[in-house]
Structure formats: C-alpha cells, structure tokens
Design an enzyme around this catalytic site. Sequence first.
Site, PDB file in Angstrom:
ATOM      1  N   GLU A 246       0.886  -1.173   0.000  1.00  0.00           N
ATOM      2  CA  GLU A 246       0.000   0.000   0.000  1.00  0.00           C
ATOM      3  C   GLU A 246       0.914   1.211   0.000  1.00  0.00           C
ATOM      4  O   GLU A 246       1.613   1.471   0.977  1.00  0.00           O
ATOM      5  CB  GLU A 246      -0.927  -0.027   1.218  1.00  0.00           C
ATOM      6  CG  GLU A 246      -2.099   0.935   1.092  1.00  0.00           C
ATOM      7  CD  GLU A 246      -1.771   2.333   1.581  1.00  0.00           C
ATOM      8  OE1 GLU A 246      -1.453   3.199   0.714  1.00  0.00           O
ATOM      9  OE2 GLU A 246      -1.814   2.556   2.787  1.00  0.00           O
ATOM     10  N   CYS A 280      -2.332   8.317   3.751  1.00  0.00           N
ATOM     11  CA  CYS A 280      -2.176   7.809   2.386  1.00  0.00           C
ATOM     12  C   CYS A 280      -3.392   8.113   1.523  1.00  0.00           C
ATOM     13  O   CYS A 280      -3.264   8.411   0.340  1.00  0.00           O
ATOM     14  CB  CYS A 280      -1.938   6.300   2.429  1.00  0.00           C
ATOM     15  SG  CYS A 280      -0.420   5.807   3.280  1.00  0.00           S
TER      16      CYS A 280
END
Length: 477
Positions: A246, A280
């Site tokens: 990720e 993120c």
Amino acid sequence: MQYHYIGNASVPTESGRTIPVLDPSDGQAFDELQRGSPQDIDLAVRSARECQDSVWSKLSAAERGRLLMRLSGSVLQHADELTAIEQRDCGKPTRQARADVLALARYFEFYAGACDKLHGETLPYQQGYSALTWREPHGVTGHIVPWNYPMQILGRSVGAALAAGNTCVVKPSEDACLSVLRVARLATEAGFPAGAFNVVTGLGHEVGEALARHPGVDHLSFTGSPGVGTLIQQAAAERHCPVTLELGGKSPQIVFADADLDAAVPAIVNAIVQNAGQTCSAGSRVLIDSLIYEPLLERLGQAFEALRVGPAAMDLDLGPLIRASQQQRVWDFLSDAQVAGIAVVAQGQIVEDAPDSGFYQAPTLLRDVPPEHRLAQEEIFGPVLCAMPFHDEDHAVQLANGTAYGLVAGLWTRDGARQLRLARRLRCGQVFINNYGAGGGVELPFGGVKSSGHGREKGFEALYGFTTLKTVAIRHG
C-alpha cells in the site's frame, strides 16, 4: 529505554545502538529505542517459526479467534494509556489518537470473528474424483508499519495475518514504535504464545531491509512510499516471496454543481487535515465543476481560516507533523507553489502557544494548480489542498486519473446515473460517493492500483492475501 519484543520478552539489540524518540509537539527527545540489526531480525524470525511449527499451527481457528478477541478487549481496557502514548509519540490530537485506539480494537474484534469462517470450496470435477481447496497460512509474515497510523495499520495487517494462522514479525517505523511495542506486550497478557507476535525496532535500511530479505519470511506486508515499496518488492522477488503493498495516493475529490455543498465542505476539509494531512488516502486534490468553482473555493477558504494547529495535548484541529524532515518537505512544496505563482486561497493558524521547536504546518488551500505541476502529481503528505476546475465529466475523469496513483476517490453529485458512470471510470481501489472514508470502514477492502500498490488490506479480503490456496484431488473410483 524501549527494547525489542521477541518471544514474549524484552530483548536488547545485539548492536548496542539506540535511536532517540522525539515528541513532535516540541521536538524534544523523551525516550530511546533499540537500533536493531539483521541479527535481531533473524532472532525474531526464528522465534516466529518455532511458534508456528510447535504451537500456533496446532491451535484451532476458534482458539485463535478467542485470543484475538481477548486482545481487542485488552486494547479497550488500556485505551487511555494507548491514547497518551500515540499522542506523544506521533503528535496526534487526543481525539485522533483515541480514534486510532478504537479502530485497533475493532480490527482485532473483526478478525477474531473471521478466524473460523475462512472456508475452502468443493469443486465439480471428473467422475470418480472429489476435488476441494483449503486456505492455509503462509507461515511467518513480515510487517513493515509506517509512522502515520501505527496502531491502525498494525491492526489491519497483523490482525488479519494472525487470524489466518500466521505468526508475525513487525518492524514499525523508527518515528512511531511505542504503541506497537505496548500492544505486543498486551498480546502476551492476553495469552498469545511466545513468538506469535514479535517486534524489532530500528532503521528501515537496516532492519527493514533485513526483514524483506530474510529467507524465513513467507509473506511481506508494507505500507509506505512507492520508492521504498519498489525496494521491498525487489528484495522479496529474489526469493519469490509474495508482497502486499500500500503505497499512498494523490486522491481526488470531484465536486459537481448539483452536489450537497453543506455535506461536502466539511468532508473535503477533514479529508486533508486529518492527521495533519499525513494520510495515504488524504483527499489532496479537489476538482470542482467550473459552474461552482468560485463559490466553493470561498466556502472552503472560510473553513480553512477557522482551522487551528497546536500541540497534541491541546486537541485542536491539527497537531504537528511527525518530524523536521517532513515539515521541510511540505515547505519545499509550498515554496515551489510560490515560485510558480500558484495562489493561496486561505490558511489556518498555528496557535501562539505552539513551541517553536515543534514541527507545525498551517493547513493551506491553493487554487488553479496546473494538473502537470508536482503539487498536483506528487504526494505531499501534509495539510495542503490543491484546487482545480473541470468543465464536464470527461474532463473530471481525465484530471482524476491523471496521476501515477490510484488509491481513493471522492465523488459528490446527486445524479445517480453519474455516480455509477464515474465510479466505473475512476482508476482507484475505493470510490466514496457523497462521503469520504465511510467512517474508517474496517470491513471495507482497501488498496490501490498503479503506483498506489497491489493487494488488499481490511475486510475479509485481507485474509485471502495472508493465506495460500491448496487444491486436493481425491480419486475414489
């Protein structure tokens, strides 16, 4: 002094070296970590392997679930302590730190309930055969956890890995280790066997690389930057180790003229200022229908001007950034904006009581950001929102998909057909329609495409990544 936690015990590093722990609110050291070595990683992996072979693999799925449920309860019992740890170590305002604690408990609770529900299948096949599949754990999994959400990312990766029957070695960021170490000790108190949950602290290029390259690690989970993700994947590829990555995003919020702006404005602001923009999935670009560009910018500007930044203990809208280098990174982006003549619409305020030595950044709203400018293309990882207009659906999709990333998108429109049309056209792992983030969504699979990575965390889908599929064909005539 904070030690590694290996085999349910505090273990000093073989190197004898340490790393200072800084409070982002004032920039001052208040503790020390062990600066681990490859030898420490080897010790942790061997501990995890021994536990896997002798104890963990022999527990039933229901027994693993009971252990995870006890750990979830223990996290809740220690919520005040963990909140205080996260607040000081990461600079999170109290509300955000507590929300992370509750999310961690929920991850363990969710995966506790999922342990005995990870089923295989029976397959229709030739006459005289019975064919079936089993889901089996990889064995020992390595987890490289970043500094922005150490508890949440620990919960969604380690929780799923343990539920699937793996034992774990965790390397937290050197900037945020304290809550991870405390949770590992809580796991021991909850009854986890020695070696099921190990933590080694240190620098990424030393212990992180050693974990990625260790031949005893059967699967890797990494959350962080695309550059480091590439290195992790290359190291793992040398021994054909699977990896879940990720790697961040440059996520757009797309606002059409028919949107409910009363609902959209606070969500758009929160999506970039939560955790001081160090997220993120932060909504770092807002793409606005040209019909409402000026009115929406005015409303967003008013919301930004009302934001306040200060020490974590003051529990304001934003706390500090994690470290001086991250603060400098944001300053560099804003300096580039000034050089390019990109206008600032509004900024929040850093309170007078904020120490000069803290790592603070006022949230900033920029307008008319050129789509090709690095501000619109690169992940800033700070509270900077870049606004740009679009003229129609095709233009909106072109802008939204026009970066190397593909993690999350927000879509604001009352038009149901448009909602589904654009949700299919947006190249990303999650689309939120008339909301952003869905309240955290432990149950919702999370991950990206393109430079945002591959594989999925969260939800039931994460369990598939932490298992391997075995096919069994029985000939019985």
